[in-house]
Design a protein around this motif. Structure first.
Motif, PDB file in Angstrom:
ATOM      1  N   GLU A  35       0.850  -1.188   0.000  1.00 37.68           N
ATOM      2  CA  GLU A  35       0.000   0.000   0.000  1.00 37.68           C
ATOM      3  C   GLU A  35       0.886   1.238   0.000  1.00 37.68           C
ATOM      4  OE1 GLU A  35      -3.735  -1.583   2.645  1.00 37.68           O
ATOM      5  OE2 GLU A  35      -1.902  -1.019   3.695  1.00 37.68           O
ATOM      6  N   LYS A  36       0.426   2.290  -0.659  1.00 31.81           N
ATOM      7  CA  LYS A  36       1.188   3.535  -0.737  1.00 31.81           C
ATOM      8  C   LYS A  36       0.380   4.680  -0.153  1.00 31.81           C
ATOM      9  CE  LYS A  36       3.757   2.414  -4.928  1.00 31.81           C
ATOM     10  NZ  LYS A  36       4.024   2.791  -6.319  1.00 31.81           N
ATOM     11  N   LYS A  37       1.095   5.649   0.399  1.00 34.54           N
ATOM     12  CA  LYS A  37       0.455   6.896   0.797  1.00 34.54           C
ATOM     13  C   LYS A  37       1.499   7.992   0.754  1.00 34.54           C
ATOM     14  CE  LYS A  37       0.608   6.254   5.840  1.00 34.54           C
ATOM     15  NZ  LYS A  37      -0.233   6.255   7.023  1.00 34.54           N
ATOM     16  N   SER A  38       1.031   9.222   0.667  1.00 35.23           N
ATOM     17  CA  SER A  38       1.936  10.366   0.584  1.00 35.23           C
ATOM     18  C   SER A  38       1.713  11.283   1.771  1.00 35.23           C
ATOM     19  CB  SER A  38       1.699  11.145  -0.704  1.00 35.23           C
ATOM     20  OG  SER A  38       2.054  10.378  -1.815  1.00 35.23           O
ATOM     21  N   VAL A  39       2.796  11.858   2.251  1.00 37.83           N
ATOM     22  CA  VAL A  39       2.743  12.854   3.316  1.00 37.83           C
ATOM     23  C   VAL A  39       3.630  14.012   2.905  1.00 37.83           C
ATOM     24  CG1 VAL A  39       2.259  11.223   5.182  1.00 37.83           C
ATOM     25  CG2 VAL A  39       4.617  11.759   4.620  1.00 37.83           C
TER      26      VAL A  39
END
Length: 192
Positions: A35-39
């Protein structure tokens, strides 16, 4: 666990940084499941904490629940975190007698992780009555670490390793209205 996959320099286009504003970067994170996410964080914060591509991202996984007890005059917040090896329980009580009218808090740290997780699992499954009974039995033989303290003193008494999680839960604990339920979330730590 989240790992830094990519770091992109911030693009400010025609807009310049405001006075006192620090340059920010976009960070892409990936976990074991892909899973990917951006901050978005300050570039300086990454550098100060020696974080780069491949580094583990400092995120705390927090589970907490609220149990209302004693004819709705008391609420308990029970929490576990993957970054601390013991749970924390905070109670808020309304005393309605002349010499001690008002809200008071107590901090417990003597319940074991297994019981805390079991209670949270019951709350997650909407088994509030069973969770309340199990918590009552768990606390029957232990007293609070600190008792009958104000919100300000409670803020000072929270152990350092619980600081980031406490800031996430603080509103639920100190709000005047009882908000029973179960929450689970990832929190970015402020310091490593």
């Amino acid at each position: 666990m989240w790992t830094i996959k990519q770091i992109f320099d911030g693009e400010y286009g025609c807009e310049e940084l405001q006075p006192g504003e620090k340059p920010k970067v976009a960070v892409t994170l990936v976990n074991e499941q892909g899973e990917k996410k951006s901050v978005t964080v300050e570039d300086e914060w990454l550098t100060d904490n020696d974080l780069d591509v491949g580094s583990q991202w400092p995120i705390i996984h927090l589970r907490y629940g609220v149990i209302v007890a004693n004819k709705k005059t008391e609420r308990y917040v029970i929490a576990v975190s993957d970054s601390v090896d013991y749970p924390i329980i905070i109670s808020r009580t309304w005393h309605d007698f002349p010499c001690a009218e008002g809200e008071y808090y107590a901090l417990y740290d003597a319940i074991d992780m297994e019981n805390a997780i079991s209670i949270l699992d019951l709350l997650k499954n909407d088994e509030t009555s069973r969770a309340r009974t199990k918590l009552k039995k768990s606390l029957a033989c232990v007293g609070p670490y600190v008792d009958t303290i104000s919100e300000v003193v409670l803020d000072d008494m929270i152990p350092d390793e619980w600081y980031d999680a406490w800031k996430e839960m603080e509103g639920i604990i100190t709000i005047s209205k009882h908000v029973p339920g179960y929450w689970e979330e990832d929190i970015q730590t402020q310091e490593l």
